[in-house]
Design a protein around this motif. Structure first.
Motif, PDB file in Angstrom:
ATOM      1  N   ALA A  83       0.852  -1.197   0.000  1.00 23.33           N
ATOM      2  CA  ALA A  83       0.000   0.000   0.000  1.00 23.33           C
ATOM      3  C   ALA A  83       0.877   1.233   0.000  1.00 23.33           C
ATOM      4  CB  ALA A  83      -0.911   0.003   1.219  1.00 23.33           C
ATOM      5  N   ILE A  97      -2.370   0.449  -4.651  1.00 23.28           N
ATOM      6  CA  ILE A  97      -2.284  -0.888  -4.076  1.00 23.28           C
ATOM      7  C   ILE A  97      -1.567  -1.764  -5.089  1.00 23.28           C
ATOM      8  CG2 ILE A  97      -3.560  -2.875  -3.194  1.00 23.28           C
ATOM      9  CD1 ILE A  97      -5.866  -0.946  -2.547  1.00 23.28           C
ATOM     10  N   ILE A 108      -7.450   1.750   0.544  1.00 29.49           N
ATOM     11  CA  ILE A 108      -6.326   1.013   1.130  1.00 29.49           C
ATOM     12  C   ILE A 108      -6.616   0.596   2.570  1.00 29.49           C
ATOM     13  CG2 ILE A 108      -4.678   2.254  -0.324  1.00 29.49           C
ATOM     14  CD1 ILE A 108      -3.782   3.771   2.153  1.00 29.49           C
TER      15      ILE A 108
END
Length: 425
Positions: A83, A97, A108
């Protein structure tokens, strides 16, 4: 769940940092103000899209930069996700991501689950209602982006409705088309505020119902001879109409809020602000028969704050998720008994990240790696750097002499800010 890699760029005092982490404890040591807490804050922001220290994004960006970058690779039950969040000093933040951009940064949420213990936790007991609302909303946020969307939309509607209320009185005095327009627009905002407020409040009530037994058990283990404790949601619309035994679903709460908005419209126009809704609610921490704020001693307050965090860990574990536990200089705030209790509670944690200005304050039973943090202050400005790592009981080189940042590889032996639109009542 554990963070395998963390990369920072222009985040607070860190111009650049590349950390390789693993399971078990990692302890960041260095003097106060050197940037230890900033490492934990970056991970907590990635997990919740909020800082535990400030309510705006601009302070998170290194002086002279326009944005900060936080990237973490997280392993969870054999699955690996990376992330990345670009925190902008101005404007919306951007996320990715595994290199692909989601539609919104909040998507996220849930990749990294953390529980952070910090000296600021005392405000959960002794501080203003906004601190306790933030605590509940952060628990909700880690359940995923859908619940966060409702809060974000609620805040947007609240700001627009509040702006209208500030000008409504003058428009109504003028009468005519302006007055009719204000009333019809308020009707629209009332409906949206009630609908979204119902979703936000219902999510808080659900998380609170799940948290309470864990909190009660945690407090009993910390203070076995103290008075019994519990948690109560205190709705500004009235605890007799919202909460257990009354309205608990989004639709039920929305209906109650819409009725209260109608009842309070004249007062809201007079005061130019929204007087009811989740932005005005509170969480009562009850010790015996008293609300802890104003009645609990200093020791009781610390035990209650600690129990809220320990309960949060147990809540996450009940979902089948082992959160990353982060202890930000908390051992300095605890007595010997509470230090031992916290060390025992975190002994089996998959990943434990600790900051400490004085390494001797860490209980001896906590092993792991010591990672030194220092600062450089030269022509390029002041910035934090990693200066060394060592196994438990080995010396860590911490020097004021300028050094180059290095990657740290601990060995197995050893988280878009949201602000209440009207502040805290």
């Amino acid at each position: 769940m554990f963070v395998r890699e963390l990369h920072l760029s222009d985040f607070r005092s860190w111009r650049s940092a590349d950390l390789e982490l693993t399971t078990g404890p990692t302890i960041f040591t260095g003097r106060n103000g050197f940037g230890k807490t900033n490492i934990l804050e970056a991970l907590y922001y990635l997990a919740t899209l909020r800082s535990h220290r400030v309510s705006a994004d601009a302070p998170l960006v290194h002086s002279g930069a326009t944005s900060a970058l936080v990237t973490a690779t997280v392993e969870n039950s054999g699955r690996e996700l990376t992330a990345q969040l670009r925190v902008n000093a101005e404007g919306a933040n951007k996320a990715s991501i595994n290199g692909g951009p989601p539609r919104r940064a909040r998507e996220i949420l849930g990749i990294l689950r953390t529980v952070l213990f910090a000296p600021e936790d005392l405000a959960l007991v002794r501080g203003e209602p906004g601190e306790r609302r933030r605590f509940l909303d952060e628990l909700v946020a880690q359940r995923g982006p859908l619940l966060v969307a409702a809060r974000s939309d609620y805040d947007r509607v609240l700001r627009q409705r509040s702006a209208l209320l500030k000008t409504a009185a003058a428009a109504l005095r003028r009468g005519g088309d302006q007055a009719a327009s204000v009333i019809s627009t308020l009707d629209v905002w009332d409906q949206q505020l009630a609908d979204l407020g119902g979703q936000v409040t219902a999510a808080r009530l659900r998380i609170l119902a799940e948290l309470t037994p864990h909190f009660v058990d945690s407090y009993a283990s910390i203070a076995p001879h103290s008075r019994p404790v519990t948690l109560h949601y205190k709705a500004a619309a009235g605890t007799d109409v919202i909460g257990p035994g009354a309205a608990t679903t989004p639709a039920e709460i929305g209906t109650v809020l819409l009725e209260r908005l109608a009842q309070l419209r004249d007062r809201e126009i007079e005061r130019g602000m929204s007087l009811v809704g989740p932005h005005r609610d509170d969480l009562d921490i009850v010790l015996g028969s008293d609300t802890a704020k104003g009645f609990a001693s200093h020791g009781e307050s610390w035990s209650l704050a600690l129990a809220l965090r320990l309960g949060s860990v147990a809540l996450t574990r009940a979902e089948g998720i082992e959160p990353v536990i982060m202890l930000d200089d908390v051992f300095a705030e605890l007595d010997a008994a509470r230090r031992r209790m916290l060390a025992a509670f975190t002994a089996d944690t998959e990943q434990l990240l600790i900051t400490a200005a004085v390494a001797e304050e860490i209980p001896a039973e906590i092993g792991g790696r010591r990672v030194g943090v220092d600062v450089i202050d030269d022509a390029d400005g002041r910035r934090s750097v990693i200066v060394g790592s060592a196994a438990h009981n080995e010396a860590v080189p911490v020097s004021s002499v300028p050094v180059s940042p290095v990657s740290v590889s601990p060995v197995p032996e050893v988280p878009t800010s949201e602000v209440d639109a009207e502040g805290t009542p």
